[in-house]
Write a protein that holds these residues in place. Structure first.
Motif, PDB file in Angstrom:
ATOM      1  N   ILE A  23       0.837  -1.205   0.000  1.00  0.00           N
ATOM      2  CA  ILE A  23       0.000   0.000   0.000  1.00  0.00           C
ATOM      3  C   ILE A  23       0.870   1.253   0.000  1.00  0.00           C
ATOM      4  N   TYR A  24       1.887   1.246   0.839  1.00  0.00           N
ATOM      5  CA  TYR A  24       2.759   2.416   1.003  1.00  0.00           C
ATOM      6  C   TYR A  24       3.449   2.813  -0.298  1.00  0.00           C
ATOM      7  N   TYR A  25       3.846   1.809  -1.093  1.00  0.00           N
ATOM      8  CA  TYR A  25       4.645   2.092  -2.290  1.00  0.00           C
ATOM      9  C   TYR A  25       3.814   2.138  -3.577  1.00  0.00           C
ATOM     10  N   GLN A  26       2.550   2.464  -3.483  1.00  0.00           N
ATOM     11  CA  GLN A  26       1.735   2.635  -4.684  1.00  0.00           C
ATOM     12  C   GLN A  26       0.871   3.890  -4.517  1.00  0.00           C
ATOM     13  N   ASP A  27       0.286   4.358  -5.608  1.00  0.00           N
ATOM     14  CA  ASP A  27      -0.321   5.689  -5.631  1.00  0.00           C
ATOM     15  C   ASP A  27      -1.845   5.721  -5.615  1.00  0.00           C
ATOM     16  N   ILE A 272       4.561  10.626   7.606  1.00  0.00           N
ATOM     17  CA  ILE A 272       4.294   9.224   7.921  1.00  0.00           C
ATOM     18  C   ILE A 272       3.611   9.160   9.280  1.00  0.00           C
ATOM     19  N   TYR A 273       2.550   8.356   9.338  1.00  0.00           N
ATOM     20  CA  TYR A 273       1.795   8.199  10.584  1.00  0.00           C
ATOM     21  C   TYR A 273       2.221   6.895  11.250  1.00  0.00           C
ATOM     22  N   PRO A 274       2.997   6.969  12.342  1.00  0.00           N
ATOM     23  CA  PRO A 274       3.582   5.758  12.921  1.00  0.00           C
ATOM     24  C   PRO A 274       2.604   4.967  13.776  1.00  0.00           C
ATOM     25  N   GLU A 275       2.918   3.659  13.904  1.00  0.00           N
ATOM     26  CA  GLU A 275       2.204   2.843  14.883  1.00  0.00           C
ATOM     27  C   GLU A 275       2.644   3.316  16.265  1.00  0.00           C
ATOM     28  N   ASP A 276       1.726   3.817  17.028  1.00  0.00           N
ATOM     29  CA  ASP A 276       2.003   4.368  18.353  1.00  0.00           C
ATOM     30  C   ASP A 276       0.795   4.078  19.219  1.00  0.00           C
ATOM     31  N   GLU A 277       1.041   3.787  20.479  1.00  0.00           N
ATOM     32  CA  GLU A 277      -0.067   3.408  21.364  1.00  0.00           C
ATOM     33  C   GLU A 277      -1.112   4.505  21.522  1.00  0.00           C
ATOM     34  N   LYS A 278      -0.747   5.746  21.174  1.00  0.00           N
ATOM     35  CA  LYS A 278      -1.701   6.842  21.278  1.00  0.00           C
ATOM     36  C   LYS A 278      -2.280   7.249  19.924  1.00  0.00           C
ATOM     37  N   ASN A 279      -1.795   6.640  18.841  1.00  0.00           N
ATOM     38  CA  ASN A 279      -2.197   7.064  17.501  1.00  0.00           C
ATOM     39  C   ASN A 279      -3.419   6.281  17.007  1.00  0.00           C
ATOM     40  N   PHE A 280      -3.873   6.622  15.799  1.00  0.00           N
ATOM     41  CA  PHE A 280      -5.141   6.073  15.309  1.00  0.00           C
ATOM     42  C   PHE A 280      -5.078   4.590  14.965  1.00  0.00           C
ATOM     43  N   PHE A 281      -3.873   4.010  14.881  1.00  0.00           N
ATOM     44  CA  PHE A 281      -3.778   2.577  14.639  1.00  0.00           C
ATOM     45  C   PHE A 281      -4.364   1.768  15.799  1.00  0.00           C
ATOM     46  N   ARG A 282      -4.597   2.430  16.925  1.00  0.00           N
ATOM     47  CA  ARG A 282      -5.284   1.754  18.044  1.00  0.00           C
ATOM     48  C   ARG A 282      -6.665   1.275  17.607  1.00  0.00           C
ATOM     49  N   ASP A 298       1.219  -4.191  10.125  1.00  0.00           N
ATOM     50  CA  ASP A 298       2.597  -4.494  10.512  1.00  0.00           C
ATOM     51  C   ASP A 298       3.605  -3.582   9.809  1.00  0.00           C
ATOM     52  N   PHE A 299       3.103  -2.465   9.265  1.00  0.00           N
ATOM     53  CA  PHE A 299       3.975  -1.535   8.525  1.00  0.00           C
ATOM     54  C   PHE A 299       3.349  -0.150   8.619  1.00  0.00           C
ATOM     55  N   ASN A 300       4.177   0.877   8.799  1.00  0.00           N
ATOM     56  CA  ASN A 300       3.665   2.256   8.868  1.00  0.00           C
ATOM     57  C   ASN A 300       3.302   2.735   7.461  1.00  0.00           C
ATOM     58  N   TRP A 301       2.126   2.340   7.018  1.00  0.00           N
ATOM     59  CA  TRP A 301       1.721   2.504   5.621  1.00  0.00           C
ATOM     60  C   TRP A 301       1.012   3.828   5.347  1.00  0.00           C
ATOM     61  N   TYR A 302       0.433   4.454   6.385  1.00  0.00           N
ATOM     62  CA  TYR A 302      -0.384   5.640   6.135  1.00  0.00           C
ATOM     63  C   TYR A 302       0.517   6.861   6.011  1.00  0.00           C
ATOM     64  N   ASN A 303       0.451   7.516   4.874  1.00  0.00           N
ATOM     65  CA  ASN A 303       1.331   8.655   4.601  1.00  0.00           C
ATOM     66  C   ASN A 303       0.580   9.699   3.796  1.00  0.00           C
ATOM     67  N   SER A 304       1.108  10.912   3.794  1.00  0.00           N
ATOM     68  CA  SER A 304       0.451  11.972   3.024  1.00  0.00           C
ATOM     69  C   SER A 304       1.479  12.855   2.324  1.00  0.00           C
ATOM     70  N   THR A 305       0.988  13.565   1.324  1.00  0.00           N
ATOM     71  CA  THR A 305       1.797  14.505   0.553  1.00  0.00           C
ATOM     72  C   THR A 305       1.667  15.898   1.169  1.00  0.00           C
ATOM     73  N   LEU A 306       2.791  16.578   1.330  1.00  0.00           N
ATOM     74  CA  LEU A 306       2.771  17.938   1.862  1.00  0.00           C
ATOM     75  C   LEU A 306       2.609  18.938   0.719  1.00  0.00           C
ATOM     76  N   PHE A 307       1.586  19.779   0.820  1.00  0.00           N
ATOM     77  CA  PHE A 307       1.341  20.867  -0.126  1.00  0.00           C
ATOM     78  C   PHE A 307       1.816  22.188   0.476  1.00  0.00           C
ATOM     79  N   ARG A 308       2.364  23.051  -0.372  1.00  0.00           N
ATOM     80  CA  ARG A 308       2.503  24.468  -0.024  1.00  0.00           C
ATOM     81  C   ARG A 308       1.762  25.251  -1.094  1.00  0.00           C
ATOM     82  N   ILE A 309       0.863  26.142  -0.681  1.00  0.00           N
ATOM     83  CA  ILE A 309       0.149  27.001  -1.626  1.00  0.00           C
ATOM     84  C   ILE A 309       0.422  28.457  -1.260  1.00  0.00           C
ATOM     85  N   GLU A 310       0.312  29.335  -2.233  1.00  0.00           N
ATOM     86  CA  GLU A 310       0.578  30.765  -2.005  1.00  0.00           C
ATOM     87  C   GLU A 310      -0.465  31.602  -2.741  1.00  0.00           C
ATOM     88  N   ALA A 311      -0.945  32.624  -2.061  1.00  0.00           N
ATOM     89  CA  ALA A 311      -1.965  33.492  -2.642  1.00  0.00           C
ATOM     90  C   ALA A 311      -1.348  34.428  -3.674  1.00  0.00           C
TER      91      ALA A 311
END
Length: 340
Positions: A23-27, A272-282, A298-311
């Motif tokens: 999942i992590y390595y596909q779009d 990257i959203y890590p497996e953490d006892e306080k995170n949403f993977f709970r 069993d893998f930190n698969w959830y990730n996002s793209t960072l955008f920067r926008i400017e007016a």
């Protein structure tokens, strides 16, 4: 051959993989991925067992015919593929931030909360710094990541103001700000409510990680845009491809342009959203993708793209007043990583 299929097969040519690594390595979105996974399985190109995926001899033959190869890892080892190494100065900020973040409140399922890794937070601060946006007044819409704390620890922002629906998080941020003498102020606020006039057009930069429904995106981005002083104001936010298909990205870009902004930067898999006892993977047993795959994460698969926008025009929020949409803020038919 479908481009996403090529991504999946070239990864599998390197050996058996966890389905979550795949999942992590596909779009594609999670829903699209699941459909493709089943299609490849039914065609006999892959085998899936206990959350592990391997390519078959037939799959190897198809890959060779299509000139698909596995050429090893291509991401930067020292920067986790982000393009930003954590230098000694920001390394000290990371140490302080990590100690503070240990005491953060646990995520709450109802608010679709989740936070990125400490290193990811510091790299985001570095990125904002590198773009010359860290020194002014910064507004944060929702702060699961405690970006406000990390940014303020540098001593560079003139002021950081945070709004969030979670009173526990607001109290935590304000208590940390007081203890460490940080120039941060946090308030309880629901993005569905009318935006306070006293916060409009007072800031140079906004930062947010919006929910990924179209109504939710419109609300979060509009609230951030409402705070900017004018032309040249910038916004930073994360968007996944996992819960936002390419059609949804088209709508997001259309909204950005309609509000008077251009996209200046995109950094894939920056957060990257890590497996953490306080995170949403709970809540993983409540995530649709986990239910469908019938495999423990069993893998930190959830990730996002960072955008920067400017007016480049006067910022024009798409939502000005109250907009009550309740559950539609958080969930749509692509929300396969949102607890149900």
């Amino acid at each position: 051959m479908n481009r996403i299929v090529r991504q999946m097969l070239q990864r599998l040519l390197g050996g058996e993989r966890s389905v979550y690594e795949l999942i992590y390595y596909q779009d594609s979105s999670l829903r699209e991925f699941f459909e493709l996974l089943n299609s490849l399985k039914n065609e006999g190109l892959i085998e899936v067992e206990n959350g592990r995926v391997r390519i078959t001899e037939k799959g190897k033959e198809i890959a060779e015919r299509e000139r698909v190869k596995y050429c090893g890892e291509v991401e930067c080892d020292s920067c986790d593929g982000t393009g930003l190494a954590i230098n000694p100065y920001f390394g000290e900020i990371l140490k302080k931030y990590s100690e503070i973040a240990k005491n953060r409140p646990e995520t709450i399922e109802i608010y679709d909360q989740g936070f990125i890794s400490p290193e990811g937070v510091i790299r985001r601060v570095e990125f904002v710094y590198d773009r010359g946006d860290l020194n002014g007044r910064i507004f944060v819409v929702g702060d699961d990541d405690l970006f406000s704390i990390a940014a303020s620890l540098t001593g560079m922002p003139e002021k950081v103001v945070v709004v969030d629906i979670d009173e526990r998080l607001i109290n935590f941020i304000n208590s940390v700000a007081e203890e460490y003498s940080l120039n941060v102020e946090a308030f309880v606020y629901d993005v569905q409510q009318a935006f306070p006039d006293e916060l409009k057009r007072k800031f140079d930069v906004f930062v947010t990680d919006p929910v990924e429904t179209i109504p939710g995106l419109k609300l979060f981005l509009s609230r951030g845009v409402s705070t900017l002083k004018g032309v040249g104001g910038a916004g930073y936010f994360g968007i996944t491809t996992l819960e936002a298909s390419r059609k949804k990205w088209y709508e997001i870009q259309r909204m950005i342009h309609e509000m008077g902004f251009i996209i200046t930067d995109l950094r894939r898999r920056f957060n990257i959203y890590p497996e953490d006892e306080k995170n949403f993977f709970r809540f993983q047993e409540k995530l649709p993708i986990v239910k469908h795959l019938k495999a423990k994460v069993d893998f930190n698969w959830y990730n996002s793209t960072l955008f920067r926008i400017e007016a480049v025009k006067e910022p024009k929020p798409l939502v000005e007043g109250e907009m009550i949409i309740d559950e539609k803020v958080y969930k749509d038919d692509e929300s396969w990583a949102t607890p149900y």
